[in-house]
Write an enzyme that holds these catalytic residues in place. Sequence first.
Site, mmCIF file in Angstrom:
data_model
loop_
_atom_site.group_PDB
_atom_site.id
_atom_site.type_symbol
_atom_site.label_atom_id
_atom_site.label_comp_id
_atom_site.label_asym_id
_atom_site.label_seq_id
_atom_site.Cartn_x
_atom_site.Cartn_y
_atom_site.Cartn_z
ATOM 1 N N CYS A 79 0.867 -1.186 0.000
ATOM 2 C CA CYS A 79 0.000 0.000 0.000
ATOM 3 C C CYS A 79 0.896 1.226 0.000
ATOM 4 O O CYS A 79 1.429 1.627 1.037
ATOM 5 C CB CYS A 79 -0.918 0.014 1.219
ATOM 6 S SG CYS A 79 -1.930 1.519 1.279
ATOM 7 N N GLY A 80 1.082 1.799 -1.183
ATOM 8 C CA GLY A 80 2.012 2.912 -1.339
ATOM 9 C C GLY A 80 1.600 4.134 -0.533
ATOM 10 O O GLY A 80 2.412 4.733 0.183
ATOM 11 N N ASN A 81 0.319 4.532 -0.641
ATOM 12 C CA ASN A 81 -0.121 5.732 0.082
ATOM 13 C C ASN A 81 -0.063 5.509 1.592
ATOM 14 O O ASN A 81 0.309 6.412 2.348
ATOM 15 C CB ASN A 81 -1.557 6.100 -0.336
ATOM 16 C CG ASN A 81 -1.620 6.587 -1.767
ATOM 17 O OD1 ASN A 81 -0.716 7.276 -2.228
ATOM 18 N ND2 ASN A 81 -2.670 6.209 -2.476
ATOM 19 N N ASN A 167 1.139 -6.568 -4.982
ATOM 20 C CA ASN A 167 -0.299 -6.846 -5.035
ATOM 21 C C ASN A 167 -0.716 -6.808 -6.506
ATOM 22 O O ASN A 167 -0.035 -6.210 -7.338
ATOM 23 C CB ASN A 167 -1.098 -5.870 -4.152
ATOM 24 C CG ASN A 167 -0.819 -4.417 -4.473
ATOM 25 O OD1 ASN A 167 0.052 -4.098 -5.274
ATOM 26 N ND2 ASN A 167 -1.550 -3.516 -3.863
ATOM 27 N N CYS A 227 -4.627 5.364 -5.303
ATOM 28 C CA CYS A 227 -4.004 4.073 -4.991
ATOM 29 C C CYS A 227 -2.554 4.161 -5.462
ATOM 30 O O CYS A 227 -2.284 4.240 -6.666
ATOM 31 C CB CYS A 227 -4.750 2.941 -5.694
ATOM 32 S SG CYS A 227 -3.987 1.318 -5.402
HETATM 33 N N1 LIG Z 1 -4.226 1.978 -1.448
HETATM 34 C C1 LIG Z 1 -3.136 1.160 -1.696
HETATM 35 C C2 LIG Z 1 -3.326 -0.242 -2.138
HETATM 36 C C3 LIG Z 1 -4.088 -1.038 -1.110
HETATM 37 C C4 LIG Z 1 -4.109 -2.509 -1.260
HETATM 38 C C5 LIG Z 1 -5.072 -3.033 -2.259
HETATM 39 N N2 LIG Z 1 -6.442 -2.673 -2.033
HETATM 40 C C6 LIG Z 1 -4.909 -4.554 -2.358
HETATM 41 O O1 LIG Z 1 -5.658 -5.319 -1.707
HETATM 42 O O2 LIG Z 1 -4.024 -4.959 -3.083
HETATM 43 C C7 LIG Z 1 -1.959 1.857 -2.301
HETATM 44 O O3 LIG Z 1 -1.850 3.075 -2.096
HETATM 45 O O4 LIG Z 1 -1.088 1.200 -2.884
#
Ligand SMILES: N[C@@H](CCC[C@H](N)C(=O)O)C(=O)O
Length: 291
Positions: A79-81, A167, A227
Amino acid sequence: MSALANHAFAKMNGIGNEIVVVDMRDSASRVTPDDARAVASANGGVAYDQLMVLQKPRLAGTEAFIRIYNNDGSEAGACGNGMRCVVRRIFEKSGQTTATFETAAGLLNCWQGPAPDLYTVDMGAPKFGWQDIPLAEEFRDTRYIELQIGPIDNPILHSPSVVSMGNPHAIFWVEDVNAYDLERFGPLLENHPIFPERANITLAHIVDREHITIRTWERGAGLTKACGSAACATAVAAARLKRANRNVEIALPGGKLGIEWRERDDHVLMTGTATFEYEGNFDPALFAPVG
Ligand SMILES: N[C@@H](CCC[C@H](N)C(=O)O)C(=O)O
């Protein structure tokens, strides 16, 4: 009772991606999927996209092992953010300007800069193999895969690029990211059988070789304002298609991120702001057994 009852949290956001940070490095307890869903409860909870839980470091030289929960209780590798929010929180408390964290997807080096209000996360190297993403069947070339929704002879969305940034991501190339009902198509594509672990679904428009606009439906969290890993996945996928440079600015509904896919080690660097909103303690009533 959940280990989160009465525990301190910080509500933050990474260009509109709603993040809750909880430091549990002093506890051996683990947050359960039920706990994560309870935090997101509409009844007195804290609305979030991702819950970032810092646990005791498992490796020397790292600050913490971070578990990342989506608001449906599922866990994510990246989760980058959320990472930028964690980094800002830790740096403001400790005075550090660099740190390494561990997540399920590996080690992440992070630092403050290139300006004081910016944080950079080295998101590691992307993976393109169909088993790494993962996909349910073999695709030799993941720059475009055969996947479409809508009428077979006139699909609404088709031929996404797929990438793992720790992910799974699918990126559909379009002319106008706002021209599609992502709340309708997002869940269908997130849960498509081609993605055995589901996927984050992004609509991307390449403005020019240095600018891309995206909107993302997040696996386990739904429509988000931003994201970070999708921004990284999009930048890499566009560069792989030779449609963009390796250094691009990605515009998301909540703000902008700088993404560099570094030539020398294949790593993807994501740079952006992180915003503190408020802090508090979780109401124990959130975790009380029902009935
Ligand atoms: N908001 C995130 C990514 C979060 C994880 C995603 N929903 C998953 O389950 O892979 C970001 O900023 O990268």
